[in-house]
Design a protein around this motif. Structure first.
Motif, PDB file in Angstrom:
ATOM      1  N   ARG A  35     -23.790  22.235  -9.560  1.00 41.92           N
ATOM      2  CA  ARG A  35     -23.666  21.548 -10.849  1.00 41.92           C
ATOM      3  C   ARG A  35     -22.885  20.262 -10.622  1.00 41.92           C
ATOM      4  NH1 ARG A  35     -20.525  24.664 -14.639  1.00 41.92           N
ATOM      5  NH2 ARG A  35     -19.607  25.577 -12.794  1.00 41.92           N
ATOM      6  N   ALA A  36     -23.528  19.134 -10.902  1.00 47.30           N
ATOM      7  CA  ALA A  36     -22.879  17.838 -10.772  1.00 47.30           C
ATOM      8  C   ALA A  36     -22.982  17.131 -12.122  1.00 47.30           C
ATOM      9  CB  ALA A  36     -23.534  17.008  -9.685  1.00 47.30           C
ATOM     10  N   VAL A  54     -19.208  19.380  -9.360  1.00 45.06           N
ATOM     11  CA  VAL A  54     -18.640  18.035  -9.285  1.00 45.06           C
ATOM     12  C   VAL A  54     -18.358  17.580 -10.712  1.00 45.06           C
ATOM     13  CG1 VAL A  54     -19.013  15.640  -8.568  1.00 45.06           C
ATOM     14  CG2 VAL A  54     -19.913  17.524  -7.160  1.00 45.06           C
ATOM     15  N   GLY A  55     -17.107  17.189 -10.975  1.00 45.05           N
ATOM     16  CA  GLY A  55     -16.668  16.845 -12.314  1.00 45.05           C
ATOM     17  C   GLY A  55     -17.027  15.441 -12.771  1.00 45.05           C
ATOM     18  N   ASP A  56     -16.718  15.182 -14.010  1.00 45.67           N
ATOM     19  CA  ASP A  56     -16.981  13.900 -14.662  1.00 45.67           C
ATOM     20  C   ASP A  56     -16.293  12.751 -13.932  1.00 45.67           C
ATOM     21  OD1 ASP A  56     -18.349  15.289 -16.629  1.00 45.67           O
ATOM     22  OD2 ASP A  56     -16.666  15.274 -18.037  1.00 45.67           O
ATOM     23  N   ARG A  57     -16.991  11.640 -13.841  1.00 41.26           N
ATOM     24  CA  ARG A  57     -16.463  10.371 -13.318  1.00 41.26           C
ATOM     25  C   ARG A  57     -16.005  10.443 -11.863  1.00 41.26           C
ATOM     26  NH1 ARG A  57     -14.831  11.649 -17.982  1.00 41.26           N
ATOM     27  NH2 ARG A  57     -12.775  12.271 -17.246  1.00 41.26           N
ATOM     28  N   THR A  58     -16.399  11.466 -11.155  1.00 42.04           N
ATOM     29  CA  THR A  58     -16.069  11.590  -9.742  1.00 42.04           C
ATOM     30  C   THR A  58     -17.038  10.734  -8.934  1.00 42.04           C
ATOM     31  OG1 THR A  58     -14.998  13.723  -9.868  1.00 42.04           O
ATOM     32  CG2 THR A  58     -16.131  13.244  -7.808  1.00 42.04           C
ATOM     33  N   ARG A  59     -16.523  10.101  -7.879  1.00 39.53           N
ATOM     34  CA  ARG A  59     -17.353   9.271  -6.999  1.00 39.53           C
ATOM     35  C   ARG A  59     -17.343   9.855  -5.591  1.00 39.53           C
ATOM     36  NH1 ARG A  59     -14.887   3.634  -7.236  1.00 39.53           N
ATOM     37  NH2 ARG A  59     -13.022   4.825  -7.641  1.00 39.53           N
TER      38      ARG A  59
END
Length: 141
Positions: A35-36, A54-59
């Motif tokens: 889940r991204a 992978v969480g919100d706003r992660t790069r």
């Protein structure tokens, strides 16, 4: 290797067929069993394996690999050529420098920084950065 509508399929070293979907923001390869966040940015040559989140706003930078069952929080920056080992946990606002290698089961606390080229052993804990409050400058009374 075959592709269709954003899906990439190929045979791994053990002869098993593996599948990834292209992430809408950056085109990175994300397992259908991961889940991204749609708000994350995953570089085209990065991989996110099954069971990972992978969480919100992660790069996630180019050529980085988020292994199986890894949890990456929000607002995390992961450099290029980074490997985050199986079952690791990366807290929100953490920074992982390029070419860093995290072993299996590593815990990266909220706001922690891992330098470029750093190797973190299996099951290690990387402490977060303590935020100082106004008036608290670490001076002894």
């Amino acid at each position: 290797m075959s592709t269709r509508k954003g899906r990439v399929e190929f045979e791994d070293d053990n002869g098993r067929m593996v599948r990834y979907d292209r992430h809408a923001n950056g085109g990175g390869l994300v397992s259908p069993d991961a889940r991204a966040s749609a708000e994350a940015q995953i570089a085209r040559t990065a991989y996110v394996e099954a069971g990972a989140t992978v969480g919100d706003r992660t790069r996630i930078g180019a050529w980085s690999w988020i292994d199986r069952d890894v949890a990456v929080g929000s607002d995390v920056v992961i450099g290029t050529h980074v490997h985050v080992g199986r079952g690791s946990r990366v807290g929100s606002r953490a920074r992982i420098g390029s070419r860093a290698r995290l072993g299996a089961g590593v815990v990266v606390e909220i706001g922690a920084h891992i330098e470029e080229d750093q190797i973190v052993d299996d099951h290690a804990v990387v402490p977060g950065r303590r935020r100082t409050r106004r008036g608290d400058q670490g001076l002894a009374a």
